[in-house]
Design an enzyme around this catalytic site. Sequence first.
Site, PDB file in Angstrom:
ATOM      1  N   HIS A 168      46.252  42.686  29.225  1.00  0.00           N
ATOM      2  CA  HIS A 168      45.574  43.916  28.807  1.00  0.00           C
ATOM      3  C   HIS A 168      46.144  44.332  27.456  1.00  0.00           C
ATOM      4  O   HIS A 168      47.296  44.065  27.139  1.00  0.00           O
ATOM      5  CB  HIS A 168      45.828  45.007  29.856  1.00  0.00           C
ATOM      6  CG  HIS A 168      45.035  46.258  29.696  1.00  0.00           C
ATOM      7  ND1 HIS A 168      45.351  47.214  28.766  1.00  0.00           N
ATOM      8  CD2 HIS A 168      43.939  46.717  30.353  1.00  0.00           C
ATOM      9  CE1 HIS A 168      44.505  48.227  28.870  1.00  0.00           C
ATOM     10  NE2 HIS A 168      43.628  47.937  29.812  1.00  0.00           N
ATOM     11  N   ASP A 204      53.321  44.088  34.456  1.00  0.00           N
ATOM     12  CA  ASP A 204      52.269  45.106  34.445  1.00  0.00           C
ATOM     13  C   ASP A 204      51.622  45.089  35.826  1.00  0.00           C
ATOM     14  O   ASP A 204      50.868  44.178  36.167  1.00  0.00           O
ATOM     15  CB  ASP A 204      51.248  44.768  33.352  1.00  0.00           C
ATOM     16  CG  ASP A 204      50.026  45.661  33.391  1.00  0.00           C
ATOM     17  OD1 ASP A 204      49.940  46.558  34.254  1.00  0.00           O
ATOM     18  OD2 ASP A 204      49.118  45.454  32.554  1.00  0.00           O
ATOM     19  N   GLN A 246      47.062  46.374  38.458  1.00  0.00           N
ATOM     20  CA  GLN A 246      46.097  45.845  39.415  1.00  0.00           C
ATOM     21  C   GLN A 246      46.764  45.324  40.678  1.00  0.00           C
ATOM     22  O   GLN A 246      46.080  45.063  41.677  1.00  0.00           O
ATOM     23  CB  GLN A 246      45.266  44.738  38.753  1.00  0.00           C
ATOM     24  CG  GLN A 246      44.498  45.176  37.531  1.00  0.00           C
ATOM     25  CD  GLN A 246      43.512  46.291  37.812  1.00  0.00           C
ATOM     26  OE1 GLN A 246      43.042  46.473  38.933  1.00  0.00           O
ATOM     27  NE2 GLN A 246      43.206  47.079  36.789  1.00  0.00           N
ATOM     28  N   LYS A 257      44.776  54.181  39.488  1.00  0.00           N
ATOM     29  CA  LYS A 257      44.243  52.939  40.045  1.00  0.00           C
ATOM     30  C   LYS A 257      44.627  52.761  41.508  1.00  0.00           C
ATOM     31  O   LYS A 257      44.105  51.879  42.193  1.00  0.00           O
ATOM     32  CB  LYS A 257      44.708  51.741  39.215  1.00  0.00           C
ATOM     33  CG  LYS A 257      44.178  51.767  37.777  1.00  0.00           C
ATOM     34  CD  LYS A 257      44.636  50.566  36.995  1.00  0.00           C
ATOM     35  CE  LYS A 257      44.289  50.681  35.514  1.00  0.00           C
ATOM     36  NZ  LYS A 257      42.848  50.628  35.243  1.00  0.00           N
ATOM     37  N   CYS A 281      39.385  45.717  27.746  1.00  0.00           N
ATOM     38  CA  CYS A 281      40.662  45.850  27.041  1.00  0.00           C
ATOM     39  C   CYS A 281      41.451  44.544  27.103  1.00  0.00           C
ATOM     40  O   CYS A 281      42.678  44.539  27.263  1.00  0.00           O
ATOM     41  CB  CYS A 281      41.493  47.000  27.588  1.00  0.00           C
ATOM     42  SG  CYS A 281      40.740  48.621  27.373  1.00  0.00           S
TER      43      CYS A 281
END
Length: 403
Positions: A121, A198, A201, A224, A361
């Site tokens: 991202h 990261d 997700q 999220k 992104c």
Amino acid sequence: MNATTTISRSYRADFPGLGKDWHYLDSAATAQKPKAVLDALARAYGPDYATVHRGVYERSANMTLAYEAARKRVAGFLNAARPEEIVFTSGATDSINLVAESWGNSNLKAGDRIILSQLEHHSNIVPWQLLAERVGAHIDVAPLTDDGQIDLDWIEANISEQHKLVALAHVSNVLGSLLDAKRAAELAHKVGAKLLLDGCQAAPRLPVDVQALGCDFYVFSGHKIYGPTGIGALWAPYETLDSMPPWKGGGSMIDRVSFDGTTYAPPPGRFEAGTPHIAGVVGLDAAIQYVEAIGLDVISDHENATLAKAREALSGINSVRVFGPDKSMGILSFAVGDVHPHDVATILDEGGVAIRAGHHCAQPLMDYLGVAATARASFGIYSDDSDVAALVDGINRVRKIFG
């Protein structure tokens, strides 16, 4: 799914934002909010509202207790060693920038190297580019395997003692591919580098144990994971945080201020300048309670089963190209012939199906895939077979319209 992780009921009714005939397939962008979170926000902004860490009156003291209880909740959610290892931020983007500005500025110098991957991202690319430009470091980009996984064999063959940081997505926001994070940590640590994951997700759809993963930094965003926008967290071992200088100055992050010099609070307060997003922290606490009551294993199995049905259905449609590995995490990117993804999304919207269309992104990944954009359907705890059926019907309508 096995018997211990089967969804026992539909969770759609828990989410006031979901209409009866609306199929929300954009959870990777932002998840809908359950009533438990909305109720927590209403209380936090209403009868419970007060500042934290400052007031000596009862309501302020109670709100401070709730704020720090949320920090403890996040620590447990990630299996951190102690609550003080959790820094509240405005989201994963803010968390990554914090690491780049504080740890990065203190530990990287000219000639050092950073490894990223082709599927990152923008939030896990641009902060490192800014840092590299500032200190004279270099960025190396790991390619992907044929099925859309980060190529850890390439990293193993190319990583060196010049590399000080490896920063990778735990789960791709476009392909849904799941990183072998433990191996990535082992490769980084073998040359003395740190690993940042990261988790935007990953945190909403699978259990995360930062100690078992062996990473050095972990970031995620609350919105999220069915929580509010504007709140997220950074995890790092306390010793690492304690070695990092503050990167924003203001109230709350200080020990003592004078014009002769200022001393700073210990972590995590050192990194939480100003009045925090109090209600957001309370809402995040409620969101984590909600998903933990269901179980991350249950959520993961449910999403993956729903995704498998969608992937199988789309793979069987002539002219539909599906991206990413067969076994991905809750995210399905696809293309319908030569139809622009924005047109696909618009026609689907006319039928009450909400998906994402664009570069997500992740423009370097789009370049790698040889497309300008993709359509993306992403699933949540509230997704069900009716969403898959509506998606397939919508795609067939796209094919009919465009011939």
